[in-house]
Design a protein around this motif. Sequence first.
Motif, PDB file in Angstrom:
ATOM      1  N   UNK A 158      -1.107   7.443  -4.066  1.00 38.52           N
ATOM      2  CA  UNK A 158      -0.404   6.595  -3.111  1.00 38.52           C
ATOM      3  C   UNK A 158       0.402   7.444  -2.145  1.00 38.52           C
ATOM      4  N   UNK A 159       0.595   6.983  -0.920  1.00 36.77           N
ATOM      5  CA  UNK A 159       1.506   7.679  -0.011  1.00 36.77           C
ATOM      6  C   UNK A 159       2.954   7.421  -0.419  1.00 36.77           C
ATOM      7  N   UNK A 160       3.800   8.405  -0.189  1.00 35.09           N
ATOM      8  CA  UNK A 160       5.221   8.247  -0.493  1.00 35.09           C
ATOM      9  C   UNK A 160       5.563   8.719  -1.880  1.00 35.09           C
ATOM     10  N   UNK A 161       5.162   7.976  -2.880  1.00 37.46           N
ATOM     11  CA  UNK A 161       5.380   8.326  -4.294  1.00 37.46           C
ATOM     12  C   UNK A 161       4.094   8.003  -5.032  1.00 37.46           C
ATOM     13  N   UNK A 162       3.615   8.929  -5.854  1.00 35.63           N
ATOM     14  CA  UNK A 162       2.357   8.643  -6.550  1.00 35.63           C
ATOM     15  C   UNK A 162       2.576   7.697  -7.729  1.00 35.63           C
ATOM     16  N   UNK A 163       1.470   7.157  -8.221  1.00 42.38           N
ATOM     17  CA  UNK A 163       1.534   6.166  -9.280  1.00 42.38           C
ATOM     18  C   UNK A 163       2.124   6.687 -10.578  1.00 42.38           C
ATOM     19  N   UNK A 164       1.891   7.958 -10.898  1.00 44.22           N
ATOM     20  CA  UNK A 164       2.470   8.517 -12.110  1.00 44.22           C
ATOM     21  C   UNK A 164       3.995   8.479 -12.049  1.00 44.22           C
ATOM     22  N   UNK A 184       0.802  -1.218   0.000  1.00 43.78           N
ATOM     23  CA  UNK A 184       0.000   0.000   0.000  1.00 43.78           C
ATOM     24  C   UNK A 184       0.829   1.258   0.000  1.00 43.78           C
ATOM     25  N   UNK A 185       2.149   1.125  -0.102  1.00 43.46           N
ATOM     26  CA  UNK A 185       3.044   2.284  -0.018  1.00 43.46           C
ATOM     27  C   UNK A 185       3.752   2.507  -1.348  1.00 43.46           C
ATOM     28  N   UNK A 186       3.803   3.762  -1.798  1.00 38.26           N
ATOM     29  CA  UNK A 186       4.407   4.060  -3.080  1.00 38.26           C
ATOM     30  C   UNK A 186       5.885   3.721  -3.156  1.00 38.26           C
ATOM     31  N   UNK A 187       6.646   4.076  -2.123  1.00 41.05           N
ATOM     32  CA  UNK A 187       8.088   3.801  -2.146  1.00 41.05           C
ATOM     33  C   UNK A 187       8.370   2.296  -2.178  1.00 41.05           C
ATOM     34  N   UNK A 188       7.631   1.562  -1.359  1.00 39.21           N
ATOM     35  CA  UNK A 188       7.795   0.108  -1.356  1.00 39.21           C
ATOM     36  C   UNK A 188       7.361  -0.482  -2.691  1.00 39.21           C
ATOM     37  N   UNK A 189       6.287   0.058  -3.271  1.00 42.28           N
ATOM     38  CA  UNK A 189       5.830  -0.417  -4.568  1.00 42.28           C
ATOM     39  C   UNK A 189       6.877  -0.203  -5.643  1.00 42.28           C
ATOM     40  N   UNK A 190       7.515   0.973  -5.632  1.00 41.07           N
ATOM     41  CA  UNK A 190       8.562   1.252  -6.610  1.00 41.07           C
ATOM     42  C   UNK A 190       9.726   0.284  -6.442  1.00 41.07           C
ATOM     43  N   UNK A 191      10.147   0.062  -5.205  1.00 43.97           N
ATOM     44  CA  UNK A 191      11.266  -0.846  -4.949  1.00 43.97           C
ATOM     45  C   UNK A 191      10.947  -2.257  -5.434  1.00 43.97           C
ATOM     46  N   UNK A 192       9.736  -2.724  -5.132  1.00 40.45           N
ATOM     47  CA  UNK A 192       9.358  -4.066  -5.577  1.00 40.45           C
ATOM     48  C   UNK A 192       9.273  -4.139  -7.096  1.00 40.45           C
ATOM     49  N   UNK A 193       8.726  -3.095  -7.710  1.00 44.13           N
ATOM     50  CA  UNK A 193       8.578  -3.094  -9.167  1.00 44.13           C
ATOM     51  C   UNK A 193       9.930  -3.153  -9.865  1.00 44.13           C
ATOM     52  N   UNK A 194      10.913  -2.457  -9.304  1.00 45.99           N
ATOM     53  CA  UNK A 194      12.229  -2.393  -9.943  1.00 45.99           C
ATOM     54  C   UNK A 194      13.104  -3.595  -9.611  1.00 45.99           C
TER      55      UNK A 194
END
Length: 233
Positions: free
Chosen positions: A58-64, A35-45
């Motif tokens: 999203x909190x942290x970093x938005x989806x765009x 549910x967190x933007x920063x964690x989502x980015x890390x997992x995606x990369x």
Amino acid sequence: MSRKIRLLIVEDEVAIRTGLVDLFVFHGYEVAATGDGRDGLQQALSGHYDLILLDVMLPGINGFDICARIRDRDREQPIILLTAKSGDEDVIQGLSLGADDYVAKPFSVAQLVLRVQAVLRRSRIATELQNQIRLGDQVELDCQNLCGHCGESEHTFTRREMELLQYLHANADRPVSRDELLTRVWGYAKNLDLETRTVDIHIAKLRRKIEPDASQPRFLVTVRGAGYRLLVD
């Protein structure tokens, strides 16, 4: 035994995230979620996902911003944006950053599953079609390496953008309708009653890359009432 399709769901609303995880696990997918933007980015990369479902707010970093960072690293990663923002500017921004498609909230879970299946169903036409496309004297496209130039301007392309150009090139003798492009390039089932501007926005993106003047297209033209046509001569 074939491996399961891996999804990453980045959605901050707990009820929606939990429901989506249950939905896609039920359909046989392997699902990671945050549910967190920063964690989502890390997992995606750092992970290897067949598709990413990405909320915009999203909190942290938005989806765009996450979408843009993913595209800097990988131009082929399938991404669908989940957004409560269905206005033109938000949709255009998301698709311009490289998302394959968007789904506006609230959405039908049945239609969402179909949309995910369609984006995952990578078009196989690219392996059968031209790997090099020339338009006029100034435009050369390298379909395999997802790059090209218009005059002195160099551009990179997403896989979906290039598949769209390849399909239009293979059918350059006629205009191709939006519905046909959604079926043949995006992989959507026929007669799936979709309200999406995905095709139009991808066309606009491509015109900015391959046309000397995107406001007066010479190659990627609109045929009123019929669709789009790629003029190759």
